[in-house]
Design a protein around this motif. Structure first.
Motif, PDB file in Angstrom:
ATOM      1  N   UNK A 367       0.708  -1.522  -0.673  1.00  0.00           N
ATOM      2  CA  UNK A 367       0.208   0.020   0.310  1.00  0.00           C
ATOM      3  C   UNK A 367       0.841   1.485  -0.064  1.00  0.00           C
ATOM      4  N   UNK A 368       1.562   1.178   0.419  1.00  0.00           N
ATOM      5  CA  UNK A 368       2.802   2.301   1.013  1.00  0.00           C
ATOM      6  C   UNK A 368       3.646   2.651  -0.602  1.00  0.00           C
ATOM      7  N   UNK A 369       3.816   2.150  -1.318  1.00  0.00           N
ATOM      8  CA  UNK A 369       4.206   2.189  -2.586  1.00  0.00           C
ATOM      9  C   UNK A 369       3.728   3.115  -3.492  1.00  0.00           C
ATOM     10  N   UNK A 370       1.783   2.387  -3.595  1.00  0.00           N
ATOM     11  CA  UNK A 370       0.625   3.325  -4.298  1.00  0.00           C
ATOM     12  C   UNK A 370       0.695   4.515  -3.504  1.00  0.00           C
ATOM     13  N   UNK A 371       0.246   4.435  -2.643  1.00  0.00           N
ATOM     14  CA  UNK A 371       0.083   6.039  -1.462  1.00  0.00           C
ATOM     15  C   UNK A 371       1.048   7.330  -2.178  1.00  0.00           C
ATOM     16  N   UNK A 372       2.178   6.453  -2.069  1.00  0.00           N
ATOM     17  CA  UNK A 372       3.703   7.530  -2.304  1.00  0.00           C
ATOM     18  C   UNK A 372       3.737   7.789  -3.557  1.00  0.00           C
ATOM     19  N   UNK A 373       2.994   7.295  -4.579  1.00  0.00           N
ATOM     20  CA  UNK A 373       3.198   7.207  -6.107  1.00  0.00           C
ATOM     21  C   UNK A 373       2.243   8.542  -5.576  1.00  0.00           C
ATOM     22  N   UNK A 374       0.567   8.037  -5.305  1.00  0.00           N
ATOM     23  CA  UNK A 374       0.187   9.228  -5.787  1.00  0.00           C
ATOM     24  C   UNK A 374       0.095  10.627  -5.073  1.00  0.00           C
ATOM     25  N   UNK A 375       1.330  10.307  -4.289  1.00  0.00           N
ATOM     26  CA  UNK A 375       1.989  12.093  -3.568  1.00  0.00           C
ATOM     27  C   UNK A 375       3.047  12.626  -4.459  1.00  0.00           C
ATOM     28  N   UNK A 376       3.876  11.296  -5.252  1.00  0.00           N
ATOM     29  CA  UNK A 376       4.188  12.395  -6.110  1.00  0.00           C
ATOM     30  C   UNK A 376       3.865  13.024  -7.296  1.00  0.00           C
ATOM     31  N   UNK A 377       2.430  12.263  -8.387  1.00  0.00           N
ATOM     32  CA  UNK A 377       2.272  12.417  -8.981  1.00  0.00           C
ATOM     33  C   UNK A 377       1.397  13.793  -8.521  1.00  0.00           C
ATOM     34  N   UNK A 378       1.309  14.094  -7.369  1.00  0.00           N
ATOM     35  CA  UNK A 378       0.592  15.197  -6.969  1.00  0.00           C
ATOM     36  C   UNK A 378       0.667  15.613  -5.745  1.00  0.00           C
ATOM     37  N   UNK A 379       1.365  16.464  -5.371  1.00  0.00           N
ATOM     38  CA  UNK A 379       2.594  16.709  -3.764  1.00  0.00           C
ATOM     39  C   UNK A 379       1.485  17.705  -3.184  1.00  0.00           C
ATOM     40  N   UNK A 380       0.338  18.384  -3.976  1.00  0.00           N
ATOM     41  CA  UNK A 380      -0.591  18.835  -3.216  1.00  0.00           C
ATOM     42  C   UNK A 380      -1.992  17.703  -2.506  1.00  0.00           C
ATOM     43  N   UNK A 381      -1.902  16.354  -3.111  1.00  0.00           N
ATOM     44  CA  UNK A 381      -2.389  15.666  -2.041  1.00  0.00           C
ATOM     45  C   UNK A 381      -3.027  16.046  -1.014  1.00  0.00           C
ATOM     46  N   UNK A 382      -3.705  15.987  -0.328  1.00  0.00           N
ATOM     47  CA  UNK A 382      -4.579  16.201   1.051  1.00  0.00           C
ATOM     48  C   UNK A 382      -4.251  14.636   1.608  1.00  0.00           C
TER      49      UNK A 382
END
Length: 515
Positions: A367-382
């Motif tokens: 899960x950590x890998x997918x969620x870290x990727x989400x934040x990398x794609x949008x650094x403002x993703x609360x």
């Protein structure tokens, strides 16, 4: 760019591994690891270099690295004995031994490369960001009046659900113009305007988000800072605006969808109606959300976000045990998340839903890998930061919990998952042994709109551990009123902490309260 070896392709733009042209499901960190090794084919890549590239320098164990290496080998049909592609150099690192060819040409896949961007995205909300109005004669303020909107445009372009008019077009219009003319000329439903001024040693930025079609201001705010803090302020303004638009534009779209009538709704309007139901966390609302997302997919089968939204409804079914079979819900949550990723591998929301589906199968490292990727794609993703904090809580990384929650609150103080943000904070405080603070934050979490019965159970536990038995009984009564058969097993299924000391305390308190 693509990297090709044997019958495999690593597509760095689409974030895909393909074998003979067919997409392969692969975890984000495993994909990053393969890219790191393939880009350095023939060269020894040290473990430190792997950590720096894949984990961004965070401390990880050798066992974690070896597990990802094993996953990477499985993804490309290799193993530790054959080592056809990835060779281990004991105590040194790894070498990618296959011959790798690189290409910048687009590679046709087995199906048309049509994503949500050229189907449903044709009707997604569109915004124009105008240059801000400089108030005063300072040259620095005049520069910032264009620099800050430009940075906002760049940040908004990461949001896959929102179409952003290019700077070259929107900056043709100057501040103070007719918003209806701006909207009609650029085809934008929303216009962001602002002003910046310096009063003494204080700089203020004022901004307004308007519905250009209806001439309504739907959100506005003001931020101030000292003149010597202007660089930090620029980052705060961008993050603040992006987070606000993520909240207010969908609300406005849903409001208009309700008034437009069902026969006028396209896939995006129906999708936004689904979002209005998704965060109520009741069986009735979740079924309504499911219906809206299914309708959006019917209207546009290639609508990635609708599949991700549908995944979220099944996640809620499994997390809150709302349906007849949690296993079916877990399977559906994963299946729709995977479909969303196939359709738009650059959308943070699809990565977020994929990561959460791995919570359900007790795989926090994946899960950590997918969620870290989400934040990398949008650094403002609360919500991405919140999900990252929750994942860190499960594995016991309290420092990352605090950092993620602080970022989520700063970006979205009115987030629909605010109860979850406070809830994770309370759970972290239980793990660190600060029961009084855990009880206070637990009360705040359970009192926040949208909080479900598991959050009330958490508040009951936190208050009980703090010796506040009357308040603990209040929350345990609330749990039983909302879900009479609530159990300790459900608590630990939702919040599967690995901290054995904390887990023992929580289990004893749940038993004392009769769960």
């Amino acid at each position: 760019m693509r990297m090709v070896f044997d019958k495999f392709e690593l597509d760095l733009e689409l974030f895909e591994l393909r074998h003979d042209g067919a997409r392969q499901n692969i975890e984000p960190q495993v994909f990053d690891l393969l890219c790191c090794l393939a880009q350095n084919a023939g060269r020894l890549v040290s473990r430190d270099e792997v950590i720096q590239t894949v984990w961004k320098g965070r401390i990880v164990s050798d066992a974690t690295i070896d597990a990802r290496i094993a996953s990477a080998r499985r993804a490309i049909g290799d193993d530790g004995k054959k080592q056809r592609f990835i060779k281990t150099v004991p105590r040194r690192g790894f070498r990618f031994v296959a011959e790798v060819a690189q290409s910048n040409a687009a590679m046709p896949a087995n199906e048309p490369q049509e994503t949500a961007q050229n189907t449903a995205a044709q009707t997604r909300p569109t915004i124009a960001v105008l240059p801000f109005r400089p108030l005063g004669q300072s040259p620095d303020i005049a520069v910032l009046a264009e620099a800050i909107p430009h940075e906002i445009i760049q940040a908004l372009s990461r949001m896959r659900w929102l179409a952003v008019i290019a700077r070259g077009s929107s900056f043709q219009f100057r501040p103070g113009g007719n918003l209806d003319q701006v909207g009609s000329s650029l085809g934008a439903g929303y216009v962001l305007t602002g002003a910046i001024e310096q009063l003494g040693n204080t700089v203020a930025v004022i901004f307004e988000l308007s519905d250009a079609v209806r001439g309504e201001v739907i959100w506005g705010d003001r931020l101030t800072a000292q003149a010597d803090e202007i660089e930090t302020m620029r980052q705060q303004v961008v993050a603040h605006v992006v987070a606000a638009l993520d909240l207010y534009v969908p609300q406005n779209e849903a409001r208009h969808a309700i008034h437009s009538g069902s026969e006028m709704m396209d896939a995006w309007k129906v999708f936004h109606l689904g979002l209005t139901q998704l965060y109520n966390f009741t069986p009735e609302a979740n079924q309504k959300a499911k219906g809206y997302f299914e309708r959006a997919i019917f209207l546009d089968p290639r609508f990635a976000r609708a599949h991700a939204g549908l995944s979220s409804t099944y996640f809620i079914d499994a997390f809150l045990h709302l349906g007849p079979d949690d296993r079916d819900a877990i399977s559906a949550a994963r299946r729709h998340a995977e479909r969303g990723l196939e359709l738009d591998p650059m959308d943070p929301f699809t990565h977020f839903t994929m990561g959460r589906s791995h919570w359900l199968s007790f795989e926090p490292e994946i899960a950590e890998g997918w969620i870290d990727r989400a934040v990398e794609l949008n650094p403002n993703y609360a919500q991405g930061f919140y999900a990252s904090a929750f994942t860190a809580l499960i594995v016991g990384d309290i420092a990352k919990v605090d950092a993620g929650l602080d970022a989520a609150l700063e970006l979205s103080p009115l987030d629909p998952l605010l109860f979850g943000i406070h809830g994770v904070r309370a759970m972290a405080l239980i793990q660190t042994g600060d029961m009084d603070a855990a009880a206070r934050v637990g009360d705040r979490a359970a009192s926040t709109p949208g909080a479900h019965y598991l959050i009330s159970m958490l508040a009951a536990v936190a208050n009980g551990l703090a010796g506040r038995n009357q308040q603990a009984k209040r929350w345990s009564d609330d749990v039983r009123k909302r879900k009479p058969d609530a159990s300790a097993a459900e608590y630990f299924a939702a919040f599967p902490t690995r901290n054995e000391v904390a887990r023992g305390r929580i289990a004893a308190e749940l038993k004392r309260q009769g769960f």
